[in-house]
Write an enzyme that holds these catalytic residues in place. Structure first.
Site, PDB file in Angstrom:
ATOM      1  N   HIS A 238       0.767  -1.378   0.151  1.00 55.10           N
ATOM      2  CA  HIS A 238      -0.123   0.029   0.100  1.00 55.10           C
ATOM      3  C   HIS A 238       0.765   1.238   0.107  1.00 55.10           C
ATOM      4  CE1 HIS A 238      -3.548  -2.348   0.565  1.00 55.10           C
ATOM      5  NE2 HIS A 238      -3.359  -2.798   1.438  1.00 55.10           N
TER       6      HIS A 238
ATOM      7  N   ASP B 185      -2.898 -10.354  -2.442  1.00 54.56           N
ATOM      8  CA  ASP B 185      -3.310 -10.204  -0.998  1.00 54.56           C
ATOM      9  C   ASP B 185      -4.902  -9.822  -1.063  1.00 54.56           C
ATOM     10  OD1 ASP B 185      -1.907  -8.520   1.582  1.00 54.56           O
ATOM     11  OD2 ASP B 185      -3.867  -7.533   0.881  1.00 54.56           O
TER      12      ASP B 185
ATOM     13  N   HIS C  54      -6.564  -7.137  -0.307  1.00 54.26           N
ATOM     14  CA  HIS C  54      -6.646  -5.717  -0.518  1.00 54.26           C
ATOM     15  C   HIS C  54      -5.883  -5.503  -1.889  1.00 54.26           C
ATOM     16  CE1 HIS C  54      -6.757  -5.876   3.963  1.00 54.26           C
ATOM     17  NE2 HIS C  54      -7.782  -5.225   3.697  1.00 54.26           N
TER      18      HIS C  54
ATOM     19  N   ASP D 240      -4.255 -12.627   3.505  1.00 56.41           N
ATOM     20  CA  ASP D 240      -5.390 -12.053   4.421  1.00 56.41           C
ATOM     21  C   ASP D 240      -6.822 -12.528   3.433  1.00 56.41           C
ATOM     22  OD1 ASP D 240      -4.422 -10.460   2.520  1.00 56.41           O
ATOM     23  OD2 ASP D 240      -4.610  -8.646   3.876  1.00 56.41           O
TER      24      ASP D 240
HETATM   25 ZN   LIG Z   1      -4.077  -6.784   2.719  1.00 56.49          ZN
END
Ligand SMILES: [Zn+2]
Length: 346
Positions: free
Chosen positions: A157, A193, A195, A282
């Site tokens: 990120h 991931d 996200h 995740d």
């Molecule tokens: Zn994540």
């Protein structure tokens, strides 16, 4: 599988952050490092301490003012208030007001996207070590075919100029740039991931030499909210080299694995010759994020797929939070990968 790590990962220990408007205990805990390392050790992988690479490979990814900020912020904390326990912003820059302020408190809001990346006394050491772990794995992958970097804090990120989503230095992007420059070839990043890998997308959005693919839960009601949609395909020379595959919340193994197979085909079509996997765990059915429902068996198949190419491949740990099966899921991905490549090859 060669596994690189560093005990300096323990030096960053955030306490709380805001999720959906509420302060909750921070998910990105030092215990993740211990649990993942123990899982890799008990599975019989070859554990090694990361080397030191310095700032130069990181400068290929992040701006010099951002790196100076990370390095100096803690020592400048008294300019904000004496006795601060951690550094966090009180305001954020916006696209319509983005001048660079001289004072450290303004710079904090310039360089942070949210309230999940507090800077503590030894945060800088931890994030530099995390980048060294990714680089050690990339170096080994170039020489021997593949390696896994147990990076903590995570990185995907973090954009060119900002921390966010628990991430400071984009370890995945640093590894991809290193592989690109060392091998002089086009590199693919496949981010699995839960996200969207918004930071990695930001770093390479106008590049054709790094292909970025992210598989993640639909961001319309999930972090990072403002990026990760299918219509983001790159700009200028990078147009056509970014692929987002947002998945419906609750998706399980089959949809996730189909997306990974498609990502590999896409990289193949785009002329990729080396790979970095942003290995978030995740997407697990047991992860506290709860957006996807991938099983441990699904992660094994995921490792098999990711190991099915001949490309030198660096696996970089991203998200994946404490649950009963976090360690089993890491073992599954690494075991699946090794079963495709043959564990003696790297
Ligand atoms: Zn994540």
């Amino acid at each position: 599988m060669k596994v690189f790590h560093s005990p300096a990962s323990l030096l960053h220990a955030p306490v709380t952050y805001f999720r959906r408007g509420k302060a909750i205990p921070h998910l990105e805990q030092p215990a993740r490092y211990e649990l993942l390392l123990n899982a890799a050790f008990t599975a019989g992988h070859d554990i090694e301490l990361a080397g030191v690479f310095g700032i130069e490979p990181i400068q290929k990814v992040h701006s010099s003012r951002y790196l100076s900020f990370l390095k100096e912020a803690w020592d400048r904390r008294s300019e904000i208030e004496p006795g601060l326990e951690h550094i966090l912003p009180s305001h954020f820059k916006r696209p319509e007001m983005d001048q660079y302020p001289k004072h450290i408190i303004g710079q904090v809001g310039f360089h942070m996207a949210d309230l999940s990346t507090p800077i503590h006394e030894r945060t800088y050491e931890a994030v530099m070590a995390s980048s060294d772990i990714a680089l050690s794995a990339a170096k080994h992958a170039i020489a021997h075919g593949h390696a896994y970097g147990l990076c903590r804090p995570p990185g995907h990120h973090a954009s060119v100029e900002s921390a966010g989503g628990f991430c400071f230095i984009n370890n995945t992007a640093v590894a991809a740039a290193y592989m690109r420059d060392t091998l002089n070839c086009r590199v693919g990043v496949i981010d699995i991931d839960v996200h969207h890998g918004n930071g990695t997308q930001n770093v390479f959005y106008s590049n054709e030499d790094v292909v970025t693919v992210s598989i993640h839960a639909d961001p319309s009601n999930f972090m990072p909210y403002y990026a990760g949609y299918a219509d983001e395909t790159g700009v200028s020379a990078g147009l056509g080299y970014n692929l987002n595959l947002p998945l419906p919340h609750g998706s399980g193994d089959q949809i996730y694995l189909n997306a990974i197979a498609y990502a590999l085909e896409f990289c193949q079509r785009q002329g990729v010759e080396a790979l970095v996997v942003a290995l978030g765990l995740d997407a697990s059915e047991e992860d506290p994020n709860g957006a996807l429902a991938v099983t441990t068996r699904g992660f094994f198949a995921c490792g098999q797929l990711l190991g099915s190419t001949k490309w030198p491949t660096t696996l970089v740990q991203e998200g994946g939070y404490l649950s009963e099966i976090l360690g089993e899921n890491l073992k599954a991905v690494l075991g699946g990968f090794d079963s495709s490549r043959g564990s003696l090859a790297g």
